[in-house]
Design an enzyme around this catalytic site. Structure first.
Site, PDB file in Angstrom:
ATOM      1  N   SER A  12      -6.498  -4.576  -2.405  1.00 26.81           N
ATOM      2  CA  SER A  12      -6.695  -3.768  -1.200  1.00 26.81           C
ATOM      3  C   SER A  12      -5.393  -3.107  -0.729  1.00 26.81           C
ATOM      4  O   SER A  12      -4.820  -2.290  -1.433  1.00 26.81           O
ATOM      5  CB  SER A  12      -7.304  -4.643  -0.107  1.00 26.81           C
ATOM      6  OG  SER A  12      -7.754  -3.893   0.982  1.00 26.81           O
ATOM      7  N   ASP A  28      -7.824   0.393  -2.167  1.00 31.91           N
ATOM      8  CA  ASP A  28      -9.146   0.441  -2.802  1.00 31.91           C
ATOM      9  C   ASP A  28     -10.142   1.252  -1.986  1.00 31.91           C
ATOM     10  O   ASP A  28     -11.336   1.256  -2.283  1.00 31.91           O
ATOM     11  CB  ASP A  28      -9.680  -0.968  -3.069  1.00 31.91           C
ATOM     12  CG  ASP A  28      -9.967  -1.749  -1.798  1.00 31.91           C
ATOM     13  OD1 ASP A  28      -9.373  -1.429  -0.743  1.00 31.91           O
ATOM     14  OD2 ASP A  28     -10.780  -2.694  -1.851  1.00 31.91           O
ATOM     15  N   ASP A  33      -6.729   2.999   2.132  1.00 29.45           N
ATOM     16  CA  ASP A  33      -5.881   1.963   1.546  1.00 29.45           C
ATOM     17  C   ASP A  33      -6.082   1.950   0.039  1.00 29.45           C
ATOM     18  O   ASP A  33      -6.758   2.820  -0.518  1.00 29.45           O
ATOM     19  CB  ASP A  33      -6.166   0.593   2.175  1.00 29.45           C
ATOM     20  CG  ASP A  33      -7.532   0.040   1.799  1.00 29.45           C
ATOM     21  OD1 ASP A  33      -8.415   0.840   1.452  1.00 29.45           O
ATOM     22  OD2 ASP A  33      -7.721  -1.188   1.866  1.00 29.45           O
TER      23      ASP A  33
END
Length: 451
Positions: free
Chosen positions: A102, A245, A243
């Site tokens: 992430s 992902d 971000d």
């Protein structure tokens, strides 16, 4: 229940250090294959990833595990987490996997798992996977005639782009808007600019040159200063920061002001309520969302249901109680009319829809309430359980008593790092700062004594 591998969002850690090793990744593939190999049909798994260097290593290890367990593997390449969730359902896969940490630095990585319905796995299923990870893998392997195949799937990013475009109301286009987007050198570096351009926006893109080590590096939703600068430079109407992902989003308005997830949820909740699209008579957020959001919703006759931190817990509450809007202050926005997990690009399009339909600026649309002063500090610890110390318990009780109905106190261990997060909010900023600093000092001293 003690968690041995899974945290609040899958398995996560530093690459090539337990549990983010090729061995564990392979075992995850075998364990998941064993658990989801049900029925006589040919079983399949889809695997996506972000742009981290270690993604290649973990991808290959997962392929080895899944094929050894008898599942066919479809490799999607770099693609956002919400796209994996969507394609798991679209391709009738038995399980979906996203390799990503992430918003974390490139040296970290993680494995997120989705069931055939596109939702993240429950605690119960994750517990079963953990049990299988610690068993002898011999009995979990498929016979030679049933070993799976793997192939790289080309073009499925365009399925996701078409899906994203359909979430914008049919009567809305983005013509006339200059949109600056920061893709965090991550999973959305191809799909996000293209989707916005196809919807008619003039697109200025940064953070779209991944090299394996620059994901989230001074860019993206956790470092929006680069986007603020770009918005000023090109005089953009809006800035969108994703971000690594792309399951979370932070907005920058035309003045360069940052708009967090709480404000975005307020915009969407109010807009959907006015359009009679909002279900559940409110929204779902976590204990970290600002008290100002709760007060704003209350003033509109809407409720705020709170869960523990983690978008999966938000989604669980949404599903159980018929809410269709939920999310986190960090920018995870879940719109269940469209998807099963947070989707930064889809959430941003809802804001852009409100901008286009009202003719107002982003700053006018996105400033729905004044946030209550809120302070969050982290205390790192090496071991032990500082929150079970008697002096810490008493200090927390005293702080809660002092705040009473004038504010909130949230103290919790991080689900992904050896940190204790101390957050307080209330109308008196000086009081909040004193309470947080005192608690951080007490927890820190207990940690030091234990060390």
């Amino acid at each position: 229940m003690t968690r041995r591998y899974f945290g609040t969002d899958g398995i996560r850690g530093q690459s090539n250090i337990h549990p983010m090793t090729p061995d564990i990744a392979m075992r995850v593939g075998i364990a998941c294959g064993k658990l989801f190999r049900r029925g006589e049909h040919r079983h399949r798994v889809v695997i996506g990833k972000d742009t981290r260097l270690s993604g290649y290593m973990l991808e290959n290890a997962l392929v080895a595990g899944f094929t050894a367990a008898g599942l066919d593997v479809f490799l999607l390449g770099p693609i956002p987490t919400p796209a994996v969730a969507m394609l798991t359902r679209s391709l009738r896969a038995d399980i979906g996997v996203m390799i990503s940490a992430s918003h974390n630095p490139f040296a970290d990585n993680g494995i997120k798992l989705f069931g055939p319905d596109g939702y993240k796995l429950s605690d119960e299923i994750e517990g079963k996977i953990e049990d299988l990870l610690e068993q002898d893998i011999t009995g979990q392997l498929a016979p030679p005639t049933q070993i799976g195949r793997a192939k790289r799937v080309e073009g499925d990013i365009y399925r996701y782009i078409e899906f994203v475009k359909r979430t914008l109301p049919r009567d809305v286009t983005l013509h006339g808007l200059r949109v600056a987007i920061d893709c965090a050198n991550g999973a959305a570096y191809k799909v996000a600019p293209l989707a916005l351009w196809e919807l008619g926006a003039e697109v200025v893109t940064i953070g779209n040159e991944p090299n394996g080590t620059n994901i989230n590096l001074d860019c993206g939703s956790t470092h929006p200063s680069a986007l603020q600068k770009k918005v000023h430079e090109v005089r953009a109407d809006i800035g969108i920061a994703l971000d690594g992902d792309a399951d979370r989003v932070i907005i920058v308005d035309e003045h360069g002001t940052i708009v967090d997830g709480d404000q975005l949820m307020a915009v969407i909740a109010e807009t959907w309520a006015n359009d009679e699209l909002l279900t559940g008579s409110g929204i779902v957020a976590t204990v970290m969302s600002n008290l100002g959001l709760e007060r704003f919703l209350s003033g509109k006759g809407l409720s705020l249901a709170r869960t523990k931190v983690g978008d999966r817990y938000v989604v669980e509450h949404m599903r159980q109680n018929n809410f269709n809007v939920g999310g986190e202050q960090s920018g995870h926005i879940v719109l269940s009319d469209f998807g099963t997990t947070g989707d930064g690009l889809v959430a941003a399009l809802q804001v852009l829809s409100a901008v286009k339909r009202t003719g107002k600026t982003v700053s006018e649309i996105c400033h729905r309430f004044e946030p209550v002063p809120q302070l969050l500090r982290n205390v790192r610890y090496a071991g032990g359980k500082p929150l079970e110390n008697d002096s810490v318990k008493q200090a927390i009780a005293d702080a809660e008593s002092e705040l009473a109905k004038k504010g909130r106190l949230v103290i919790r261990p991080s689900g992904t790092e050896p940190l204790i997060r101390v957050m307080a909010e209330g109308d008196d900023r000086s009081q909040i700062e004193r309470i947080v600093n005192d608690l951080v000092g007490i927890i820190g001293s207990v940690r030091s004594e234990a060390a």
